[in-house]
Design a protein around this motif. Structure first.
Motif, PDB file in Angstrom:
ATOM      1  N   ASP A  30      22.834 -36.471  12.851  1.00  0.00           N
ATOM      2  CA  ASP A  30      21.408 -36.731  12.584  1.00  0.00           C
ATOM      3  C   ASP A  30      21.146 -36.550  11.087  1.00  0.00           C
ATOM      4  O   ASP A  30      21.803 -35.727  10.436  1.00  0.00           O
ATOM      5  N   ASN A  32      18.349 -35.426  10.066  1.00  0.00           N
ATOM      6  CA  ASN A  32      17.447 -34.285  10.006  1.00  0.00           C
ATOM      7  C   ASN A  32      18.274 -32.982   9.994  1.00  0.00           C
ATOM      8  O   ASN A  32      18.791 -32.543  11.023  1.00  0.00           O
ATOM      9  N   GLU A  34      17.470 -29.909   9.616  1.00  0.00           N
ATOM     10  CA  GLU A  34      16.917 -28.795  10.391  1.00  0.00           C
ATOM     11  C   GLU A  34      17.396 -28.872  11.849  1.00  0.00           C
ATOM     12  O   GLU A  34      17.797 -27.864  12.439  1.00  0.00           O
ATOM     13  N   LYS A  35      17.350 -30.098  12.410  1.00  0.00           N
ATOM     14  CA  LYS A  35      17.799 -30.284  13.800  1.00  0.00           C
ATOM     15  C   LYS A  35      19.279 -29.926  13.941  1.00  0.00           C
ATOM     16  O   LYS A  35      19.684 -29.242  14.874  1.00  0.00           O
ATOM     17  N   PRO A  45      16.547 -28.532  19.867  1.00  0.00           N
ATOM     18  CA  PRO A  45      15.291 -28.866  19.178  1.00  0.00           C
ATOM     19  C   PRO A  45      14.219 -29.488  20.070  1.00  0.00           C
ATOM     20  O   PRO A  45      13.069 -29.586  19.662  1.00  0.00           O
TER      21      PRO A  45
END
Ligand code: NAD
Length: 440
Positions: A30, A32, A34-35, A45
């Motif tokens: 991903d 992202n 943070e994910k 998440p």
């Protein structure tokens, strides 16, 4: 098999975890960070029942990895899935920017012949567009195919592990063979793999979602008619559903469909039909009926009170359906916006989706308050709406609610509250297509 899944959302994460569970080596990627960090810490998440256990056991066995490195993760993979978002664009069509970005990165990273499987919901012809990206940007051969996903949030694991059908859109014999092998453990009890060309596969997804949404809008209109003529849609629904040509599923009226799929997919198929000058009149109506239905409970409140300025209204349930934290296009958005615009004060609660909802509608002193539970929500309310039929909201203590509320108006947008208990407790209750309950 060695697999890579691009996108760790509701579809990508479930697919990646499920493939790993059947012994494949899977890397989920991903953009992202943070994910990906959360997943690497063992945190999930999204809210999807049962997903945490499958992720945990496969990560522990080293079969399920998470990464932000797309170029490195697609190397030496037989199959790469694209499962990124295709949200509605400003023109109504699906926005393919994330998919094209992901495809370009995969094209630059692969180092052997790779089957590239598009799982995202995309307009007819997208497989050809993605194939072109690979042809222009990859040193290695890629066979781009379509494999639309049909899982339902809230029941995603079961849907993915025991699919009613797997649609594979490609004319490549090689890709058909590899996909057949990959999905074989999922369809062991009955072969539910349906092979077709990519365009037909892409359209199958849109046609299915349009049809399901049409059933909902159809029942919502029948429910409105029931309200006018004094019939009970619960009886009508059961009567209709007993006909095997109709079947009992998806005949439940309510306050309109929402979520991340139906609204945007219907918008996308309508965009295509306009562009090609091939009208889809039924689907147009499905969309229009749904828009109107989302504020049906507010209309019902207005027909009783004329003015809602200064009234306090409790909203129970914010997710677009139970068992998910997804609030995209949830009817609660429109209901709350309408109530606030009319000057009402809103108190809201959802067991899981409240934080996501508050990102779009932050708490506002004196007009919108998020509450800790059902009973705190209804305290001091003149009216209470049930918007999502979470289990914990279906059988509340109505006598206690009656004590806590200032008024005695209930609006059941899901037709699940017990009519006898509500009447016994002294409420007036309106449903969707069912006779009004008057206090005993
Ligand atoms: N959610 C459902 O119930 C469902 C069901 C069937 C089909 N679909 C379709 O599947 C697709 C994905 O839906 P979703 O609900 O899983 O979306 P989502 O928004 O939950 O997840 C998409 C993920 O893709 C990531 N992403 C975006 N661009 C990326 C890139 N270039 N590289 C790597 N990752 C990237 C995002 O960060 C996000 O985590 C959509 O087309 C949707 O219509 C969804």
């Amino acid at each position: 098999m060695k697999i890579c899944v691009i996108g760790t959302g509701y579809v990508g994460l479930v697919a990646g975890a499920a493939f790993a569970d059947f012994g494949n080596n899977v890397t989920c990627v991903d953009i992202n960070e943070e994910k990906v960090d959360m997943l690497n810490r063992g945190e999930i998440p999204i809210y999807e029942p049962g997903l945490d256990r499958i992720v945990e056991r496969n990560a522990a066995k080293g079969r399920l990895l998470f990464s932000t490195d797309i170029l490195g993760s697609v190397k030496d993979r037989q199959v790469v899935f694209l499962a990124v978002g295709t949200p509605q664009g400003d023109d109504g069509n699906a926005n393919l920017a994330y998919l094209k970005d992901a495809a370009l990165s995969v094209a630059q990273g692969i180092n052997q012949l790779t089957i590239v499987v598009n799982k995202s919901t995309v307009p007819v012809g997208t497989a050809e567009v993605i194939q072109e990206i690979f042809n222009k940007n990859s040193k290695e051969e890629a066979i781009v195919i379509s494999n639309p996903e049909f899982l339902k949030e809230g029941d995603a694991i079961n849907d993915f592990m025991k699919p009613e059908r797997v649609i594979i859109g490609t004319t490549s014999e090689r890709a058909r063979h590899i996909m057949g092998e990959l999905y074989a453990p999922f369809v062991r009890s009955r072969n539910r793999i349906i092979f077709m060309d990519a365009k037909s596969a892409e359209l199958t997804k849109y046609a299915s979602n349009s049809f399901l949404a049409t059933r909902i809008s159809f029942m919502n209109e029948i429910a409105r008619l029931c309200d006018v003529v004094g019939a009970d849609v619960e009886s009508v629904r059961k009567g209709m559903g007993s006909d095997s040509r109709i079947g009992p599923k998806f005949l439940y009226p309510g306050i309109g469909y929402g979520g991340s799929c139906f609204p945007k997919d219907i918008s996308a198929i309508l965009y295509l039909s306009h562009k090609l000058d091939t009208p889809l009149h039924v689907v147009e109506s499905t969309h229009a009926v749904n828009d109107r239905q989302k504020v049906y409970l507010v209309e019902k409140l207005l027909s009783r009170t004329k003015d809602v300025k200064g009234l306090t209204v409790g909203i129970l349930g914010l997710a677009f359906k139970p068992n998910t934290d997804d609030v995209r296009e949830a009817p609660a958005h429109k209901i709350i916006e309408k109530l606030l615009s009319l000057g009402a004060v809103v108190r809201a609660y959802d067991p899981i989706a409240m934080d996501n909802f508050a990102l779009e509608h932050p708490q506002k002193e004196g007009s919108l308050t998020y509450c800790k539970n059902l009973y705190e929500t209804v305290t001091g309310c003149d009216a209470t709406f049930l918007c999502t039929e979470w289990h914990e909201l279906q059988r509340p203590d109505f006598a206690k609610i009656h004590d806590l509320m200032r008024g005695n108006l209930l609006f059941d947008g899901r037709n699940v509250w017990s009519q006898s208990e509500v009447a016994e407790a002294g409420f007036i209750m309106e449903c969707v297509g069912r006779p009004t309950i008057e206090a005993k």
